[in-house]
Design a protein around this motif. Sequence first.
Motif, PDB file in Angstrom:
ATOM      1  N   ILE A  14       0.850  -1.188   0.000  1.00  0.00           N
ATOM      2  CA  ILE A  14       0.000   0.000   0.000  1.00  0.00           C
ATOM      3  C   ILE A  14       0.885   1.237   0.000  1.00  0.00           C
ATOM      4  CG2 ILE A  14      -1.742   1.330   1.262  1.00  0.00           C
ATOM      5  CD1 ILE A  14      -2.788  -1.322   2.356  1.00  0.00           C
ATOM      6  N   THR A  15       0.671   2.094  -0.979  1.00  0.00           N
ATOM      7  CA  THR A  15       1.430   3.336  -1.097  1.00  0.00           C
ATOM      8  C   THR A  15       0.490   4.508  -0.873  1.00  0.00           C
ATOM      9  OG1 THR A  15       2.881   2.295  -2.728  1.00  0.00           O
ATOM     10  CG2 THR A  15       2.937   4.699  -2.581  1.00  0.00           C
ATOM     11  N   ILE A  16       0.927   5.459  -0.061  1.00  0.00           N
ATOM     12  CA  ILE A  16       0.104   6.626   0.239  1.00  0.00           C
ATOM     13  C   ILE A  16       0.707   7.859  -0.413  1.00  0.00           C
ATOM     14  CG2 ILE A  16      -0.800   8.119   2.059  1.00  0.00           C
ATOM     15  CD1 ILE A  16      -0.752   5.790   3.934  1.00  0.00           C
ATOM     16  N   LYS A  17      -0.149   8.607  -1.091  1.00  0.00           N
ATOM     17  CA  LYS A  17       0.277   9.858  -1.709  1.00  0.00           C
ATOM     18  C   LYS A  17      -0.610  10.982  -1.193  1.00  0.00           C
ATOM     19  CE  LYS A  17       0.887  12.188  -6.166  1.00  0.00           C
ATOM     20  NZ  LYS A  17       0.756  12.063  -7.642  1.00  0.00           N
ATOM     21  N   GLY A  18      -0.007  12.009  -0.654  1.00  0.00           N
ATOM     22  CA  GLY A  18      -0.764  13.149  -0.173  1.00  0.00           C
ATOM     23  C   GLY A  18      -1.062  14.126  -1.294  1.00  0.00           C
ATOM     24  N   THR A  19      -2.278  14.633  -1.331  1.00  0.00           N
ATOM     25  CA  THR A  19      -2.672  15.632  -2.317  1.00  0.00           C
ATOM     26  C   THR A  19      -3.292  16.822  -1.596  1.00  0.00           C
ATOM     27  OG1 THR A  19      -4.944  14.817  -2.638  1.00  0.00           O
ATOM     28  CG2 THR A  19      -3.201  13.755  -3.926  1.00  0.00           C
ATOM     29  N   ARG A  20      -3.592  17.861  -2.340  1.00  0.00           N
ATOM     30  CA  ARG A  20      -4.211  19.043  -1.762  1.00  0.00           C
ATOM     31  C   ARG A  20      -5.590  18.722  -1.187  1.00  0.00           C
ATOM     32  NH1 ARG A  20      -4.466  23.913  -5.827  1.00  0.00           N
ATOM     33  NH2 ARG A  20      -5.739  22.356  -6.911  1.00  0.00           N
TER      34      ARG A  20
END
Length: 228
Positions: free
Chosen positions: A8-14
């Motif tokens: 599981i990869t987490i990417k933060g966005t606005r």
Amino acid sequence: MLDKKQLITIKGTRDGLTLFIDEVCSYDLVVNELHATIVESSPKENEPVVSVKVQLGNRFLTEQQKKELTDIITKDHRFIVESIESSVIRREEALRWKEHSDIQAVSRVIRSGQVLEVTGDLLLIGDVNPGGKVVATGNIYIMGNLHGIAHAGSIGDRQAFIAASFMKPNQLRIADYISRAPDYEADGVYMECGLVDEEQDKIVIDRLQVLSHKRQVLSGFERRMQNG
């Protein structure tokens, strides 16, 4: 020793977080790692609730499995699940999509009192006489004279349109919009189309050339015609 593969990869966005879930490993491994990942990433009590999008890639989940993932992400944590998206759909859904995107080619004259109704786009090679009616869930292309009634986007598609070699209809309908004969030039118009103008909130008549700019689906129609 090889590093353990991250499932599981987490990417933060606005707008929040996006969780990318490995599409190859077993569902049980996903569930186990998701528990640990959510605990590590959960906002503190004084931080705002965070929106989460889940990207499954080429993995298909049942509704029950989607609910389980949603419960893991939201239970006891300050997360809300905005969407769970997958590149895979069921065969039945794919067949329904194909049916509604197909082009039905018909060569005939629709006479007064006759109704031609199709699923998908309609390509009619012939005329629609006064009192005749053609209905399509998609777009309507008439290589002939439209004097009767044409109803495109019959199940609610407001992006549908109606094009004809000669247009002097009794009535045009697109989704829930209706435009009657007085809206058109008395002598009719050649090589024109009818489509919904959302700013004017009505059906308008325009040149066929505008379709390539206002309705990108037209390029798909061209490809399907070329490919049979």
